[in-house]
Design an enzyme around this catalytic site. Structure first.
Site, PDB file in Angstrom:
ATOM      1  N   GLU A  10      35.389 -11.201 -44.261  1.00 31.93           N
ATOM      2  CA  GLU A  10      34.791 -12.257 -43.280  1.00 31.93           C
ATOM      3  C   GLU A  10      33.632 -13.100 -44.274  1.00 31.93           C
ATOM      4  OE1 GLU A  10      35.143 -14.572 -40.013  1.00 31.93           O
ATOM      5  OE2 GLU A  10      36.280 -12.842 -40.748  1.00 31.93           O
ATOM      6  N   GLU A  56      32.687 -23.173 -44.679  1.00 33.69           N
ATOM      7  CA  GLU A  56      32.977 -22.227 -45.927  1.00 33.69           C
ATOM      8  C   GLU A  56      34.297 -22.573 -46.607  1.00 33.69           C
ATOM      9  OE1 GLU A  56      31.284 -19.314 -42.470  1.00 33.69           O
ATOM     10  OE2 GLU A  56      33.183 -19.082 -42.954  1.00 33.69           O
ATOM     11  N   ASP A 103      33.508 -14.361 -35.450  1.00 36.91           N
ATOM     12  CA  ASP A 103      34.033 -13.034 -35.905  1.00 36.91           C
ATOM     13  C   ASP A 103      34.989 -12.462 -34.760  1.00 36.91           C
ATOM     14  OD1 ASP A 103      32.083 -12.759 -37.986  1.00 36.91           O
ATOM     15  OD2 ASP A 103      30.780 -13.058 -36.459  1.00 36.91           O
TER      16      ASP A 103
END
Length: 487
Positions: free
Chosen positions: A288, A319, A472
């Site tokens: 992750e 990201e 998450d």
């Protein structure tokens, strides 16, 4: 070709989405979803009536063990504007800072990302100033304390299933240990006397500060976290593998190394790569990612070290863009996203990652899966022949995004809205396909040179109770519903 914004009513889309989700997630339509026959670490779905309650159980185990490593901390969640006001700071111009060295840097970076409605995370270099800000945040009545750190959050989400056992190797202090689910096992070597605190500065959609107005709800994270940054639990992680014998390894926290000197960072990254290489090849590994600013570190993670060793990666739009900028990939000249990330651009970058860094006929990389999540939509991308259940996996991730943000057990029609494009092109670098979503079958699928794409819109919470940890939770749900074929 542009994107066509959703025009269907939320109620119509919601009804269609939930009806289709029942078929997808609960195996009510044999044509849409087949239960996994070869799952070696993920749960098989039960046949249940078409409702929003569901159960999962492991296909071949008395319990499903997962292994989560770096990073772990306590999140202190506060209103970003109220905290900065309490610190005596006034609104002004925004400016990004790779590292925060002062309150002024904190204010400028917060404003920079709040005006974009984008999530970000930065290291605060001054320990004394950070401690003062952390004390001020924790003493205010609106402050909330939660489990923090990507690995711990994924583990905490997985642990809500009673059939799962999670081993968490990260710096765990007394407060974090108190907050963890009973199904999360912490080895004694991971316990420490004090907690690592990360400050989560949240803001709501439309919230104003001076001339600043947030386009949507999000958060800015900062910390002075040396334990996670130094990857102090690396040796505990290695020593625990043989005894726990995990069915899945979840890695995170590499971004925390940006707070270390270049020499320490390079040394620990090499040690981490050696440790990951020692994990048996039949144990799948999910990485992750999180917000980063050092392009050299990202390039090393991607090109030389980590990507070839993991099976799966989870990441968001910030990201993804930083990743392609760091490696001069497709659309690297794009400075930032303008509103909802263009699906064609996102698709091009995801395709390039798996083609260049994933498994191919002439490349021995283990990377075969990427779960991309942004506020408006999710895309699950897989190399053909390695993963199944993609429709269920991407739909489950989208569902938890809506329910967790609103803190509800089911999706409340009055509290969500559509932000995803219902019409888009699948590429801007090759001859694209044009896709129009069908509300009755909300997972769109396309294919490109041996790589499959599964796209679904998200029913976005209007007034989210909590934004941190959503990525998450999405990754955790997606993993639970995925099937990795034995090779």
């Amino acid at each position: 070709m542009g994107q066509k914004q959703a025009t269907l009513s939320v109620k119509a889309m919601l009804d269609a989405f939930l009806e289709a989700a029942c078929k997808i997630l609960w195996n009510l339509s044999a044509n849409n979803f087949n239960k996994p026959k070869h799952s070696n670490f993920l749960p098989e779905l039960l046949d249940v009536p078409p409702s929003l309650s569901f159960s999962v159980f492991p296909a071949h185990f008395s319990f499903l063990s997962s292994f989560s490593r770096v990073n772990a901390c306590v999140d202190v969640i506060v209103s970003g504007v109220k905290l900065l006001q309490a610190l005596g700071l006034d609104p002004g111009d925004g400016k990004d800072h790779a590292v925060l060295n002062s309150r002024k840097d904190l204010k400028e970076a917060f404003i920079y990302f709040m005006q974009k409605g984008a999530a970000a995370e930065r290291f605060f270099s001054d320990a004394e100033t950070f401690d003062h800000i952390a004390r001020a945040a924790s003493e205010y009545p609106w402050a909330q304390l939660y489990v923090g750190g990507n690995a711990a959050l994924i583990g905490q989400k997985l642990a809500t299933n009673p059939n799962l056992k999670i081993l968490l190797c990260g710096p765990v202090g007394p407060k974090l240990h108190e907050l963890l689910d009973d199904n999360v096992i912490v080895p004694p070597e991971s316990m420490q006397e004090t907690d690592e605190f990360h400050l989560i500065l949240e803001y709501q959609a439309g919230e104003e500060w001076g001339q600043l107005r947030a386009p949507n709800a999000n958060r800015f994270i900062f910390s002075h976290d040396l334990s996670n940054g130094a990857m102090n639990m690396l040796e505990v992680f290695v020593s625990s593998l043989d005894e726990f014998q995990p069915d899945l390894v979840v890695l995170s926290g590499l971004h925390m190394m940006e707070g270390q000197s270049r020499e320490v960072r390079e040394k620990r990254l090499l040690e981490a790569v050696t440790s990951i290489s020692d994990i048996p090849t039949d144990i799948p590994i999910h990485l992750e990612l999180a917000s980063m600013t050092d392009q050299d570190l990202m390039s090393k993670i991607m090109n030389q070290q980590v990507f070839p060793l993991v099976n799966s990666v989870g990441l968001n739009e910030q990201e993804l863009l930083f990743l392609t900028q760091s490696a001069s990939g497709p659309h690297a000249s794009l400075g930032s996203w303008n509103g909802v990330p263009d699906v064609g651009i996102v698709s091009d970058i995801l395709f390039w990652i798996l083609k260049k860094h994933g498994r191919t006929m002439d490349k021995a990389s283990d990377l075969t899966r990427i779960h991309f999540h942004t506020l408006a939509y999710h895309i699950l991308v897989t190399v053909d022949g390695y993963w199944g259940n993609q429709i269920a996996a991407v739909a489950a991730g989208a569902r938890v995004a809506g329910t967790q943000a609103c803190a509800t057990e089911t999706i409340d029609t009055d509290r969500v809205f559509l932000k995803a494009p219902l019409e888009f092109v699948t590429s801007h670098t090759e001859a694209p396909s044009k896709i129009s979503l069908n509300p009755g079958d909300p997972v769109a699928h396309w294919h490109r040179e041996g790589i499959s794409f599964h796209f679904t819109p998200v029913l976005v919470c209007k007034d989210p109770i909590r934004t941190v940890g959503l990525g998450d939770a999405i990754s955790a749900e997606g993993l639970l519903y995925s099937e990795l074929y034995p090779q």
